[in-house]
Design a protein around this motif. Structure first.
Motif, PDB file in Angstrom:
ATOM      1  N   GLU A 199     -22.690 -15.042  -6.935  1.00 31.27           N
ATOM      2  CA  GLU A 199     -24.018 -15.430  -6.468  1.00 31.27           C
ATOM      3  C   GLU A 199     -24.996 -14.262  -6.312  1.00 31.27           C
ATOM      4  O   GLU A 199     -25.413 -13.947  -5.190  1.00 31.27           O
ATOM      5  CB  GLU A 199     -23.917 -16.199  -5.145  1.00 31.27           C
ATOM      6  N   PRO A 200     -25.386 -13.650  -7.406  1.00 30.44           N
ATOM      7  CA  PRO A 200     -26.460 -12.661  -7.301  1.00 30.44           C
ATOM      8  C   PRO A 200     -27.774 -13.331  -6.918  1.00 30.44           C
ATOM      9  O   PRO A 200     -27.930 -14.560  -7.036  1.00 30.44           O
ATOM     10  CB  PRO A 200     -26.534 -12.070  -8.708  1.00 30.44           C
ATOM     11  N   GLY A 201     -28.720 -12.544  -6.446  1.00 24.05           N
ATOM     12  CA  GLY A 201     -30.008 -13.103  -6.026  1.00 24.05           C
ATOM     13  C   GLY A 201     -31.104 -12.065  -6.081  1.00 24.05           C
ATOM     14  O   GLY A 201     -30.883 -10.894  -6.420  1.00 24.05           O
ATOM     15  N   TYR A 202     -32.294 -12.504  -5.765  1.00 20.39           N
ATOM     16  CA  TYR A 202     -33.441 -11.604  -5.630  1.00 20.39           C
ATOM     17  C   TYR A 202     -34.419 -12.247  -4.655  1.00 20.39           C
ATOM     18  O   TYR A 202     -34.705 -13.450  -4.749  1.00 20.39           O
ATOM     19  CB  TYR A 202     -34.134 -11.348  -6.971  1.00 20.39           C
ATOM     20  N   TYR A 203     -34.948 -11.434  -3.715  1.00 24.98           N
ATOM     21  CA  TYR A 203     -35.766 -11.972  -2.633  1.00 24.98           C
ATOM     22  C   TYR A 203     -37.004 -11.098  -2.456  1.00 24.98           C
ATOM     23  O   TYR A 203     -36.898  -9.877  -2.308  1.00 24.98           O
ATOM     24  CB  TYR A 203     -34.960 -12.012  -1.328  1.00 24.98           C
ATOM     25  N   ARG A 204     -38.149 -11.736  -2.457  1.00 29.65           N
ATOM     26  CA  ARG A 204     -39.407 -11.031  -2.224  1.00 29.65           C
ATOM     27  C   ARG A 204     -40.025 -11.613  -0.950  1.00 29.65           C
ATOM     28  O   ARG A 204     -40.517 -12.752  -0.940  1.00 29.65           O
ATOM     29  CB  ARG A 204     -40.352 -11.186  -3.421  1.00 29.65           C
ATOM     30  N   GLU A 205     -39.957 -10.818   0.117  1.00 29.58           N
ATOM     31  CA  GLU A 205     -40.397 -11.293   1.423  1.00 29.58           C
ATOM     32  C   GLU A 205     -41.838 -11.798   1.372  1.00 29.58           C
ATOM     33  O   GLU A 205     -42.725 -11.165   0.813  1.00 29.58           O
ATOM     34  CB  GLU A 205     -40.277 -10.174   2.462  1.00 29.58           C
ATOM     35  N   GLY A 206     -42.035 -12.983   1.957  1.00 31.17           N
ATOM     36  CA  GLY A 206     -43.357 -13.590   2.004  1.00 31.17           C
ATOM     37  C   GLY A 206     -43.763 -14.320   0.751  1.00 31.17           C
ATOM     38  O   GLY A 206     -44.856 -14.904   0.702  1.00 31.17           O
ATOM     39  N   ALA A 207     -42.893 -14.333  -0.265  1.00 32.33           N
ATOM     40  CA  ALA A 207     -43.272 -14.946  -1.550  1.00 32.33           C
ATOM     41  C   ALA A 207     -42.235 -15.955  -2.040  1.00 32.33           C
ATOM     42  O   ALA A 207     -42.505 -17.155  -2.125  1.00 32.33           O
ATOM     43  CB  ALA A 207     -43.498 -13.854  -2.598  1.00 32.33           C
ATOM     44  N   PHE A 208     -41.037 -15.497  -2.379  1.00 33.19           N
ATOM     45  CA  PHE A 208     -40.031 -16.403  -2.938  1.00 33.19           C
ATOM     46  C   PHE A 208     -38.652 -15.767  -2.834  1.00 33.19           C
ATOM     47  O   PHE A 208     -38.502 -14.562  -2.587  1.00 33.19           O
ATOM     48  CB  PHE A 208     -40.342 -16.757  -4.400  1.00 33.19           C
ATOM     49  N   GLY A 209     -37.645 -16.592  -3.028  1.00 34.33           N
ATOM     50  CA  GLY A 209     -36.266 -16.143  -3.103  1.00 34.33           C
ATOM     51  C   GLY A 209     -35.556 -16.853  -4.231  1.00 34.33           C
ATOM     52  O   GLY A 209     -35.848 -18.020  -4.540  1.00 34.33           O
ATOM     53  N   ILE A 210     -34.628 -16.147  -4.874  1.00 38.96           N
ATOM     54  CA  ILE A 210     -33.862 -16.700  -6.000  1.00 38.96           C
ATOM     55  C   ILE A 210     -32.389 -16.385  -5.767  1.00 38.96           C
ATOM     56  O   ILE A 210     -32.027 -15.247  -5.429  1.00 38.96           O
ATOM     57  CB  ILE A 210     -34.316 -16.078  -7.332  1.00 38.96           C
ATOM     58  N   ARG A 211     -31.547 -17.370  -5.916  1.00 34.86           N
ATOM     59  CA  ARG A 211     -30.102 -17.156  -5.936  1.00 34.86           C
ATOM     60  C   ARG A 211     -29.492 -18.204  -6.844  1.00 34.86           C
ATOM     61  O   ARG A 211     -29.933 -19.364  -6.858  1.00 34.86           O
ATOM     62  CB  ARG A 211     -29.509 -17.244  -4.528  1.00 34.86           C
ATOM     63  N   ILE A 212     -28.509 -17.819  -7.616  1.00 36.28           N
ATOM     64  CA  ILE A 212     -27.771 -18.742  -8.483  1.00 36.28           C
ATOM     65  C   ILE A 212     -26.298 -18.536  -8.181  1.00 36.28           C
ATOM     66  O   ILE A 212     -25.814 -17.403  -8.223  1.00 36.28           O
ATOM     67  CB  ILE A 212     -28.042 -18.479  -9.975  1.00 36.28           C
ATOM     68  N   GLU A 213     -25.596 -19.608  -7.870  1.00 32.58           N
ATOM     69  CA  GLU A 213     -24.209 -19.465  -7.432  1.00 32.58           C
ATOM     70  C   GLU A 213     -23.310 -20.521  -8.055  1.00 32.58           C
ATOM     71  O   GLU A 213     -23.573 -21.720  -7.975  1.00 32.58           O
ATOM     72  CB  GLU A 213     -24.118 -19.587  -5.907  1.00 32.58           C
ATOM     73  N   ASN A 214     -22.238 -20.038  -8.669  1.00 33.09           N
ATOM     74  CA  ASN A 214     -21.111 -20.857  -9.083  1.00 33.09           C
ATOM     75  C   ASN A 214     -19.871 -20.348  -8.378  1.00 33.09           C
ATOM     76  O   ASN A 214     -19.789 -19.168  -8.015  1.00 33.09           O
ATOM     77  CB  ASN A 214     -20.870 -20.759 -10.591  1.00 33.09           C
TER      78      ASN A 214
END
Length: 594
Positions: free
Chosen positions: A502-517
């Motif tokens: 489950e890597p991810g990327y998060y930009r505070e105040g804007a959006f978050g992304i995570r994909i997990e299997n």
């Protein structure tokens, strides 16, 4: 409905409770008191009675602690919670970045030498207290009664639900054989086991003492003969006596420390999970303590054939529910009327329709727009946000089924995503694919693989502040050790282990992304011309569509495109026949080749 949405804590509750705790500290004669997020069993999850950290500070994360001094109270949190803590605690508390700042160093910066530091010896591991004692030699580290309990006048009672039997068709091995097998590995006459999921696995039992985690709160002493002394609350194990048999002796939990004091031979304890009070009792009675890992940890992590089969069945069932949910979301979200709570409610409803859901495996994370940047966000009535077109929605969820535990994250575009959304999502996806495809020599640990998931982000100057993967239990805790994929995961991966990817990327105040299997470790197939060495790889358990609208195909290598297309082909093949015509059509469109 398992999940509820009332705010569990509010920041304004913290300051008066902090004032009361400081008064109690003065009465007890201590200059500082440590409040961990832990119970006497030293597991990751706690019952409401043991949620002292949240009650005192308002911080509801699953890891952290508070050190209360006369003029400062530090809340120590790791990278997952640095946004969340600022929203949950009052200004009377000071967030401290941990582990970058260690407790001992912080104490030495804020307290004079000779100060008395109080702690509850049931709530800290032997290793933790030994380390603090070594570093804080100029201070008086003193075991005390729990000072939070002294001021928490409406503290909930201890869990009292009866224990349950885990059927052999899902456990895969009788507990009579497990006990002998694990006893044969001991380096001492007895081993003290405190982790609820270890005891659950060893004895093929489950419980409902901890929400979302089907574990029984108990202590156990495993003898080299394979016999077990089991310590539990009054009456909790009465209904499973026949299952346990004559070689498992039941005792009231109040007798646990007395039994520890009577152990004479060498006693095996795991200093990372054994409460300090147990270690100190052994020292006081002169019994030799041998420090070894919990003997159940590694065997529990390596699933047998029945547990792997159960995991596949559970993920197939859960995948059908997820597809129905995603198809519903694609229809409803564009109307602009959904909220984060609506999303959680709908998803749990689709899982409940399987008629097999025992519980959710953790509080569903439903984060829209900037809320998705809070890694472990939990929506409540105060934070509930609309799911707006043009934003990303992150949904991290899972189910507890008697045959397995699931955990899946999907990030979904609501309306038309931006180019920035697509590029960031694709980099995260590339990292997830890299882990899914990798082959590696036997003996490699998760710390060697973690960078593979981060490399696409690193090349863009980006990263995420959590591990790439954690172990997952078999109808047990959704977070299971010792296996993992992170910079700290030294344990060698072995066939049969289940992990998240489950890597991810998060930009505070804007959006978050995570994909997990979820993935399971398997022996890798032989390759022509390969070395004569044992290699391992991963088999994917989770089959649910990825959001093709968020994939920037120009960033993908051919092998990555091929992996995505094959993954979607397999998803259709596994799930389509179990769906109604409308949902099946949605699935086929969602899984169309890139």
């Amino acid at each position: 409905m398992f999940q509820t949405f009332a705010a569990q804590t509010t920041p304004e509750q913290g300051p008066p409770r902090l004032k009361a705790l400081r008064a109690q500290m003065q009465t007890a004669g201590v200059d500082a008191f440590i409040v961990p997020r832990a119970d006497a069993h030293q597991g990751e999850y706690v019952a409401p009675r043991d949620a002292r950290l949240a009650w005192l500070t308002g911080f509801s994360g699953s890891a952290g602690f508070c050190a209360v001094l006369p003029d400062i109270a530090g809340v120590f949190i790791d990278g997952r919670y640095r946004v969340q803590v600022r929203a949950e605690v009052a200004d009377a508390f000071t967030p401290v970045h941990w582990p970058e700042t260690q407790l001992a160093d912080w104490v030495m910066d804020h307290l004079p030498k000779g100060a008395v530091i109080g702690f509850d010896p049931w709530l800290h591991s032997a290793q933790e207290i030994a380390s603090l004692t070594k570093k804080l030699r100029a201070y008086d580290l003193r075991a005390t009664d729990n000072l939070v309990d002294a001021i928490w006048h409406d503290q909930p009672p201890a869990p009292s639900s009866p224990f349950l039997v885990q059927p052999i068709e899902f456990a895969g091995e009788p507990h009579t054989e497990k006990r002998i097998r694990i006893a044969d590995t001991l380096t001492a006459d007895t081993a003290v086991i405190t982790l609820p999921d270890s005891i659950a696995w060893l004895l093929n039992i489950r419980g409902t003492d901890i929400a979302r985690n089907p574990v029984p709160q108990a202590f156990a002493i495993l003898h080299a003969t394979g016999m077990v002394d089991l310590f539990a609350g009054t009456g909790k194990a009465d209904g499973i006596r026949d299952h346990l048999g004559p070689d498992v002796q039941l005792h009231d939990v109040s007798a646990f420390l007395g039994h520890i004091a009577r152990l004479s031979g060498p006693v095996q304890i795991d200093p990372k999970t054994c409460p300090d009070i147990v270690a100190q009792t052994l020292i006081r009675t002169g019994a030799e303590a041998k420090h070894c890992p919990d003997p159940c940890l590694l065997p529990k992590a390596i699933k047998n054939a029945a547990e792997i089969a159960g995991a596949k069945t559970a993920h197939h069932r859960d995948g059908i529910a997820m597809v129905r949910f995603l198809a519903w979301l694609d229809t409803e979200a564009p109307k602009g009327a959904l909220t984060e709570i609506d999303v959680v409610t709908a998803l749990e409803g689709f899982r409940a329709q399987t008629n097999a859901l025992r519980d959710i495996s953790f509080e569903t994370i439903s984060g829209a727009g900037p809320n998705a940047a809070i890694v472990h966000y939990r929506v409540n009535e105060n934070t509930n946000r609309a799911v707006n077109p043009g934003e990303l929605l992150l949904v991290d969820s899972g189910g507890q089924y008697v045959d397995g535990t699931t955990d899946i994250t999907r990030t979904i575009a609501i309306g038309t995503p931006t180019e920035d959304h697509r590029q960031c999502y694709t980099r995260v996806l590339q990292g997830m694919i890299a882990i899914s495809r990798i082959r590696f020599p036997k003996g490699v640990g998760g710390q060697h693989l973690d960078a593979l998931a981060r490399a696409p982000l690193w090349l863009a100057g980006q990263d995420y502040d959590h591990g790439t993967g954690h172990g997952v239990g078999s109808y047990l805790s959704v977070h299971e050790g010792p296996q993992g994929i992170s910079r700290r995961s030294e344990v060698a991966l072995e066939a049969g282990m289940i992990l998240s990817n489950e890597p991810g990327y998060y930009r505070e105040g804007a959006f978050g992304i995570r994909i997990e299997n979820l993935i399971t470790v398997i022996p890798a197939l032989a390759l022509p011309g390969a070395d004569a060495r044992d290699m391992l790889g991963f088999d994917t358990l989770t089959y649910v569509p990825l959001d093709r609208r968020l994939i920037d195909t120009s960033l993908l290598a051919n092998a990555e495109r091929d992996w995505i297309d094959q993954y979607h082909t397999d998803t259709v093949a596994l799930l389509a026949s179990h769906l109604d015509a409308t949902t099946c059509a949605w699935l086929e469109a969602a899984c169309a080749p890139l």
